[in-house]
Scaffold this active site. Structure first.
Site, short mmCIF file in Angstrom:
data_model
loop_
_atom_site.label_atom_id
_atom_site.label_comp_id
_atom_site.label_asym_id
_atom_site.label_seq_id
_atom_site.Cartn_x
_atom_site.Cartn_y
_atom_site.Cartn_z
N ASN A 13 0.67 -2.86 -3.85
CA ASN A 13 0.23 -1.93 -4.89
C ASN A 13 0.25 -2.57 -6.27
O ASN A 13 0.99 -3.53 -6.48
CB ASN A 13 1.15 -0.70 -4.89
CG ASN A 13 0.62 0.37 -3.97
OD1 ASN A 13 -0.59 0.53 -3.84
ND2 ASN A 13 1.52 1.11 -3.32
N TYR A 69 -1.88 11.99 -5.64
CA TYR A 69 -1.62 11.36 -6.94
C TYR A 69 -2.39 12.03 -8.08
O TYR A 69 -2.08 11.80 -9.24
CB TYR A 69 -1.97 9.88 -6.88
CG TYR A 69 -0.98 9.07 -6.08
CD1 TYR A 69 0.07 8.41 -6.71
CD2 TYR A 69 -1.09 8.98 -4.70
CE1 TYR A 69 0.98 7.67 -5.98
CE2 TYR A 69 -0.18 8.24 -3.95
CZ TYR A 69 0.86 7.59 -4.60
OH TYR A 69 1.76 6.85 -3.88
N HIS A 99 -5.53 5.72 -5.12
CA HIS A 99 -4.63 6.72 -5.72
C HIS A 99 -5.33 7.60 -6.75
O HIS A 99 -4.69 8.19 -7.62
CB HIS A 99 -3.38 6.03 -6.35
CG HIS A 99 -2.46 5.46 -5.31
ND1 HIS A 99 -1.18 5.05 -5.58
CD2 HIS A 99 -2.64 5.24 -3.97
CE1 HIS A 99 -0.63 4.58 -4.46
NE2 HIS A 99 -1.49 4.69 -3.48
N CYS A 147 -4.77 1.65 1.79
CA CYS A 147 -3.80 2.62 1.31
C CYS A 147 -3.71 3.68 2.39
O CYS A 147 -4.68 3.97 3.07
CB CYS A 147 -4.28 3.22 0.00
SG CYS A 147 -3.25 4.57 -0.59
N ARG A 181 10.77 -1.86 -9.60
CA ARG A 181 10.10 -0.56 -9.51
C ARG A 181 10.86 0.51 -10.29
O ARG A 181 10.26 1.33 -10.99
CB ARG A 181 9.98 -0.14 -8.04
CG ARG A 181 9.50 1.29 -7.90
CD ARG A 181 9.33 1.70 -6.47
NE ARG A 181 9.00 3.12 -6.39
CZ ARG A 181 8.69 3.73 -5.26
NH1 ARG A 181 8.65 3.06 -4.13
NH2 ARG A 181 8.40 5.02 -5.26
MN MN Z 1 -1.29 3.68 -1.59
#
Ligand code: MN
Ligand code: MN
Ligand code: MN
Ligand code: MN
Lengths: 436, 436, 436, 436
Positions: free
Chosen positions: B151, B255, B202, B172, B97
């Protein structure tokens, strides 16, 4: 439409492009009997109108065709009973265009006549005027065809189709330029080249390319990478990356560079602005030179220097379209028309750029269906921007305008959209009566 | 589904989020009789699995419920005959990540776990693994429901629905977080708040907000400008501009800042990367601290520090969804499901995030129809990117990957897309077997 | 909608069904605080209004709830500030219905109150009146919900949604009857049965049937063949052929017999017309008997004989819908609503019958997507008929009416359509002001 | 496709229509250089093949063109490396057709070669054979174009496009017949007439009619009522009612009589069956007479008597289509092609009959969009029947077949559908291998 004596009105007749058009009508006089050609302009354009009008008269005279050139500032006189109205006016002229280019550049955003915030500004200035023109057409020549060249051509055509009863077709010389570009690359007669076009004005993809009917898209892909042939004078010719072009598998239009090569194009624009000037500034000089040429009482043909101006094939596109309508030809042109399901991924009531059959009843698009995901998203994003741009332009609604600019793929944020919008409104206040 | 003894498999069971989930199952034990809960992880995660597994056992013991916690590295044993499989694994762990965040930043592009090139990289690593998990489910537990939290949740769920026969629902915690955010703003019980959600994971908009059934969207608009309440730990809370929010007229998800406030968010990311580290680096430390806490043999509840981690409401979303399926509740959850015409502006076979009725037969979306142009274009552009991301991830096709990144709204050009793509492939070579 | 004192107007209050409704409001008084219930009728219905109104008052009195029953011929007084307007009127009364049944039979065409030319005639009479009622609502109670029971319920609801600004939901007791039918067949509590409905009013299919969430459609198929349970009083219960039912794989509604068993149903109708009379004639007698019962000053409950009338579950459907709206319940009802893409095979602006979430903001259909070809074509054909029926009814256009009847699947030819249409116009001349 | 020596295979070469085709190729020899023309038939058709093949050779000889006529029973030899494969075979021959006509008539249902249960039966017999032919094409001539004339032409073409990889275009002489019909009515050259067609094979509407590009639909409406000009030999010419035609506002195809004038057409059929015989019986005699003529060794042109047979313009339609493909003409033909969104009211993957641009890459439909409700429902209902007919024919599924027949607008009930289906299966047992 068996009448013999056609009347054509050209709004923005004082444009430097007009000799292109005159040449086109002269060449086609045998099948397109234009009797009266009205070149209309506004008070501010009177001098140019007289210069270019003079040249037009000399061209017609030399050709020995029976076209009467009329110069007038009275738009209604020109439109009355016209068979075709051609719009090629620019609200605010070249100076407004230069401002359109410079405002976004202040914020590190592409500054371009038709693409991005520059095109948005141009649309906002143009929408009130085109709606006025259409009111005149509805009243004085309800059966006339409006052939729109005024940019942003797709947006302006969509405005007309959504908000008036005028029969309109939008035009651009990009698709025909792409056909000629391929022909040049292959060193063949352009008539042997055919391209399936899909997309929006200045955002059109050649999805398949054919030579004598054979699909040569794949074979051509590498040639696009060099990009040599795609000779749009208005768009800097940065080369395409071979991997990118292979992965696209299609023929992007010159304006796609603003989307696919944004950072490089921006650098290029900034460098040019700092040296030779923006494209608008360059064009301004070119136009002045052209008008000097036009004044020459011995000039009676379209001067070859006009090609540098960026309007190549303009006469082909426009006159040949009018000719196909008049003669019910049922041949194929690339035009801006109501989608009506042609591209299944866009709303019915928006305007797309597509191959269409042209006849006396207008443009009948050849069905496309769904387009591949790789071009679908960008096309849909730009179309949503265009729809909001039209809505903002018609209503003069600040918030809609802010959304339009914010969602434009070339505008990096709502904050910058707002700054640009405020600048546009400030610098165009004389041309935006709707934002009061 | 009247069986009493449910078996649940959690893939990525060693995650720091697991105590959330355990708490959720404990709270619902009366209506959701989980007998066997398998926490599965891979060899590299063995230590974490044992730590979090130990805590899970203590939590269950303290609660006095009859849930048997099983810790295993044998995924097939865990999946066999499971009723629900919950996926919350991260291929490559927190270090991958961090790389996902840093690669784009090198090129002045948003570097984020799920949004933009970072999410693309995560998807490429995850797709081969989720397809493997699904093969196991197809073979060993064909009637199981896959509840996917891994994700990018929408992309992974779409991959499963397009390429396997597994029944899957994506989840989510953003939508439920938005509901709680509004409740907090209004100082009311979240149960009184209802939001119409439309969009993608998102990238979801709250198109209308209701309090006790009354539409209060317009009234709330100003409050969003402050943005105080939208407490996603993973997303820096830059405030929204009041004019922008008014013009949007909706409730953007946290987001959305990456799209609407790109330049400011990028500045923020660069500043953070240079000081406290990227979000991934911060989370890495938080996780280490969490695992230290988890080791405490006296700890037998979910430690409050977990909330900082960003998984608020995760247990509510997941356990309550499982509970509604098991009990055929027909109540409304916000989930990631096959579009099937729910949003008329997207293809049928893609995954959207939307309100849906949940019952024993899965998620049944409430119809949306067409969405307004102002959110349509961005949603369509991101969805096209997602479709190509899935295709690239399944096939391991470089060109498709290049198009995916090129058309992502946050990537400024094909050139930068290519550089980022090459970096991603280079830095993830152990996790991308499909790109061979 | 936190007001405590609801006002409800029932247009066509003198109907024999009214006691159903009264019973429904009484049962739900605790959660649905109706203060003023206006029963409105026209001059011709005054006597019935007084009879049924008397019974209503006695029912309310016996129940001891605080509902004030108002009897009035002044529709505007009833509608003013109403929270809900329930329409159950029949233009031309039972005699017009009998004519609707008899005209088609003359030409060997199904003669039915709502299906086929009979329903067309009823729609033509009703459309001018419902538009008038809606004008009153727009003026006097713009926030009221119109709950429409007036047949043809789907067509009338679509008329309202297309041509007025009134918030309307259409209702029918067929779907709830089908749920109860299955429950009876299985000898279980109807609450355990759930059906996915898709289609149009009186042309709705139960595409899947669930018991406690388990899909039992296939298991039930044979039971439908007997058809024993589908107890619509208005439709003769001819049995379904087992092969046909297996090939359909769904649960047809009782009215489907007119389409799938046309010849047998026609025989049955002709035989009944020649013996006991048409259904309208039977109902006329039933109604007279009911009104005799209603007169009894000792009667203070809904008399059990009302069930024979065909309105079973009417109160459940209507009052429970109103209750869900008022209390923002978000539970599922089967209603007639704007399609808006719910069924992908029909236009957005037509009305469909479907499962929907009901809350204070109305009915939110659960998405359906495409339906199988075997039910698609018939549904589309009948919907096209309905669209033309509405257009004809609103404009009073003979040619549109002729096309509507010609394309109805039960009308064998344009010639017969014309004869029937001419008969309908002739025999309904007092009720068709639009055909002048 | 610059090769000079075309090879064409005609499956069903022994048909009485073949001289039409030969004439067409002779006329176009200059632009369509056919070198080898294979007439293929099956063992049972050997005698006819030799008769018609003999005539073909004499015709070619007389014309002095370099076409080699090959007669063969070896289909694979004929198909190998063919450029075009023309299918005009009839499985079961004329006797099977006569049975197709008589079975429905037993139940008072229209008995017709292509429309209704007769067309269904023909489709069931033909589908296994066309799939076999396509296997040969896939293997032996994968680049060949299949030009399908075998009826029901739309259904067979859809079968090929859905279930094989063969490039296919379906043809019918109805649309060209309608153009010639209008030309005759107006006494003008057919080239001056243009019609917008929309619909399905044998269910196609001329939505607009133009003379020299001027829309004359409205003016022509009355002329259709007489119906004099619509000279389909296969369809009895009952006149249209003037009111009906005015209300339709379009030009129905001759086969529409079966739908719009069902009862009169049925009477006519019954009367003819009882006197001169069904159309199949009449044709059987005509064919015998034709073959007697064809035997004449002095005959070396297409005999004028062939026109009575019903195949007028067949050669124009087929040869001119092949010619446009070969020469990349981009002219407009009316063909049966994949819908792909052309008619927005039908699925993408079905076949429609529509105007299309023809070039070397096939047929590119001109976009239609939504059609008016008055023709939409019938078109959708018949298409749903066609989809089920294809599915039944490919799978040999009795239940799907039963649904197909039940929902056909000309079949009055499921009971009758079942009886007809059982009869069809019984009487065609040798030709329905899939129903085993
Ligand atoms: Mn999420
Ligand atoms: Mn242009
Ligand atoms: Mn009903
Ligand atoms: Mn035909």
């Amino acid at each position: 439409m068996f009448k013999k004596d056609l009347k054509i009105a050209v709004i923005g007749g004082g444009s430097s492009y007009t000799p292109e058009l005159i040449e086109g009508f002269i060449k086609r006089y045998n099948e397109l009997p234009v009797k009266d050609l009205y070149l209309v302009d506004i008070e501010e354009g009177k001098e140019k109108l007289e210069i270019v009008g003079g040249l037009a008269k000399r061209m017609v005279g030399k050709a020995g065709v029976g076209i009467n050139i009329h110069l007038t500032l009275d738009r209604r006189e020109a439109i009355k009973d016209a068979d075709f109205v051609v719009t090629q006016f620019r609200v605010g002229g070249i100076d407004a265009r230069i401002r359109d280019e410079k405002i976004p550049l202040k914020y590190d955003v592409i500054g371009q006549e038709t693409t991005g915030p520059g095109g948005f500004a141009k649309a906002q200035r143009t929408i009130p005027v085109i709606l006025d023109v259409c009111k005149d057409i509805e009243e004085l020549a309800p059966n006339a065809w409006l052939i729109n060249f005024t940019n942003p051509s797709g947006v302006i055509t969509e405005t007309v189709l959504k908000h008036t009863n005028v029969k309109a077709i939008g035009l651009c010389n990009v698709p025909i330029g792409m056909v000629y570009g391929v022909a040049e690359m292959l060193e063949v007669d352009p008539k042997r080249v055919y391209i399936d076009f899909a997309g929006l004005n200045h955002l059109v993809w050649g999805t398949h390319i054919y030579l004598d009917g054979e699909d040569i898209t794949e074979k051509l892909i590498d040639s696009f990478a060099g990009g040599k042939s795609l000779s749009m004078k208005n768009v800097p010719q940065l080369p395409w990356d071979p991997d990118f072009i292979k992965s696209l598998g299609m023929y992007p239009c010159p304006y796609h560079r603003y989307y696919y090569l944004t950072d490089q194009m921006l650098e290029k624009q900034k460098e040019e602005a700092a040296t030779v000037g923006t494209r608008g500034e360059v064009v301004k000089k070119l136009e002045q030179e052209l008008f000097e040429l036009y004044k020459d009482p011995n000039l009676n043909i379209k001067p070859p220097q006009l090609e540098k101006r960026g309007g190549a094939y303009y006469s082909d596109a426009a006159c040949s379209l009018i000719c196909s309508i008049y003669n019910d030809k049922k041949d194929i042109h690339v035009v801006n028309v109501r989608n009506n399901g042609t591209i299944a991924d866009l709303p019915d009531d928006v305007v797309i750029e597509t191959n269409a059959i042209i006849d006396r009843n207008g443009a009948h698009p050849i069905n496309i269906g769904h387009v591949p995901a790789k071009i679908r998203g960008l096309m849909q994003a730009v179309k949503a921007y265009e729809e909001l741009t039209i809505e903002a332009g018609v209503k003069g609604d600040y918030y809609t305008a802010l959304q339009a600019l914010t969602i434009h793929p070339l505008v990096p944020s709502a904050m910058i959209a707002k700054k640009i919008l405020d600048d546009i409104i400030e610098q165009n206040r004389d041309y935006l009566p709707q934002y009061k």
